[in-house]
Motif scaffolding. Structure first.
Motif, short mmCIF file in Angstrom:
data_model
loop_
_atom_site.label_atom_id
_atom_site.label_comp_id
_atom_site.label_asym_id
_atom_site.label_seq_id
_atom_site.Cartn_x
_atom_site.Cartn_y
_atom_site.Cartn_z
N UNK A 65 0.85 -1.19 0.00
CA UNK A 65 0.00 0.00 0.00
C UNK A 65 0.88 1.24 0.00
N UNK A 66 0.59 2.19 -0.90
CA UNK A 66 1.37 3.42 -0.96
C UNK A 66 0.57 4.65 -0.56
N UNK A 67 -0.76 4.52 -0.53
CA UNK A 67 -1.60 5.64 -0.10
C UNK A 67 -2.94 5.11 0.39
N UNK A 72 -12.90 7.94 3.55
CA UNK A 72 -13.99 8.91 3.41
C UNK A 72 -13.47 10.22 2.81
N UNK A 73 -12.74 10.10 1.73
CA UNK A 73 -12.18 11.21 0.95
C UNK A 73 -11.13 12.04 1.69
N UNK A 74 -10.59 11.53 2.79
CA UNK A 74 -9.50 12.18 3.52
C UNK A 74 -8.22 11.39 3.28
N UNK A 75 -7.20 12.06 2.73
CA UNK A 75 -5.91 11.41 2.55
C UNK A 75 -5.30 11.18 3.92
N UNK A 76 -4.86 9.95 4.16
CA UNK A 76 -4.33 9.58 5.46
C UNK A 76 -2.81 9.55 5.41
N UNK A 77 -2.19 10.37 6.23
CA UNK A 77 -0.73 10.38 6.31
C UNK A 77 -0.28 9.35 7.34
N UNK A 78 1.01 9.10 7.38
CA UNK A 78 1.55 8.16 8.36
C UNK A 78 1.22 8.62 9.78
N UNK A 104 -1.46 10.07 10.75
CA UNK A 104 -2.88 9.86 11.02
C UNK A 104 -3.25 8.39 11.16
N UNK A 105 -2.30 7.51 10.84
CA UNK A 105 -2.62 6.09 10.75
C UNK A 105 -3.21 5.53 12.04
N UNK A 106 -2.57 5.79 13.17
CA UNK A 106 -3.06 5.23 14.44
C UNK A 106 -4.48 5.71 14.75
N UNK A 107 -4.74 6.97 14.45
CA UNK A 107 -6.08 7.54 14.73
C UNK A 107 -7.14 6.83 13.91
#
Length: 192
Positions: free
Chosen positions: A38-40, A44-50, A52-55
Motif C-alpha cells: 500500500x502506498x496511499x 472517506x475522501x481524507x488522505x491519510x498520512x503516516x 494519522x494512521x493510528x487515529x
C-alpha cells in the motif's frame, strides 16, 4: 462500506474485521503475498498520512463509508526508481549551473531547480521506503542508504541557509562540490 484498490471498486467479504486497522492489516497481508504494498490510503475522501494512521486504525467500520487504497507492486516500484535515476542525472547536470545562475541574478531559476532537487529526493526516499528489504542494502557512494542520507541532510541544511542568506559563493560551492556528486551517486546507485 465501499472498498477501492487503485480506483477500482472491489467486493470484500469481511470476516472478523471490526476496525479500519483490522481491514488494513488484512489487505496488507494479501498485497504482500502478491508482491505489492500500500502506498496511499484515503478514508472517506481524507488522505491519510503516516501520522494519522493510528487515529484512523481505531475507527469502527460502522463509522466509515469508503476506503481507498493505492497499491504498487515491486516492478512498479523499480520502474519508478529507474525514472528517478534519469531525473537525478538531469538534475546533477543542471546543479552545476547554480553558480552561474546565482551570479547572473537568476535566483528564481536557481530556486526552482533547488525545489526540484528537494522534491526528487523526497520522492526517492518515499518510493525506496516501499521496498526496504532491497533499498536498505543499497550502497550510495560507498555508504549504506541511512548513513548516506545522515551525512547528506546537514549539507542540504547548509545549502538552504546559504540560499536564504543569498551567499552566492557558498551556494555555488555547495551545489557544485557537495550536492552534484551526491545527486550523481543516487542516480548511479539506483541504476545498479
Amino acid at each position: 462500506m465501499d472498498f477501492f484498490v487503485n480506483s477500482e471498486k472491489i467486493d470484500v467479504s469481511l470476516e472478523n474485521e471490526k476496525t479500519v486497522g483490522d481491514v488494513l492489516v488484512a489487505f496488507e497481508k494479501e498485497f504482500a503475498a502478491n508482491g505489492a504494498t500500500t502506498v496511499a490510503i484515503t478514508l472517506d475522501d481524507e488522505n491519510i498520512s503516516a501520522n494519522d494512521f493510528e487515529r484512523i486504525a481505531k475507527k469502527s467500520l460502522s463509522e466509515c463509508s469508503k476506503l481507498e487504497l493505492s497499491v504498487m507492486n515491486v516492478s512498479d516500484i523499480e520502474r519508478e526508481l529507474k525514472l528517478s535515476a534519469d531525473d537525478f542525472s538531469k538534475l546533477a547536470d543542471e546543479l552545476e549551473n547554480i553558480p552561474v545562475l546565482m551570479q547572473s541574478g537568476k535566483d528564481a531559476e536557481a530556486g526552482v531547480l533547488i525545489k526540484r532537487v528537494a522534491d526528487e529526493i523526497e520522492n526517492f526516499c518515499r518510493v525506496a521506503s516501499l521496498s526496504p528489504e532491497k533499498y536498505d542494502k543499497m550502497i550510495l557512494d560507498g555508504k549504506q542508504f541511512s548513513e548516506f542520507f545522515a551525512e547528506f541532510s546537514p549539507i542540504l541544511k547548509d545549502f538552504e541557509s546559504a540560499l536564504e542568506s543569498k551567499d552566492t559563493v557558498l551556494t555555488g560551492d555547495l551545489a557544485e562540490y557537495e550536492l552534484t556528486p551526491r545527486i550523481r551517486a543516487i542516480a548511479n546507485a539506483i541504476r545498479m
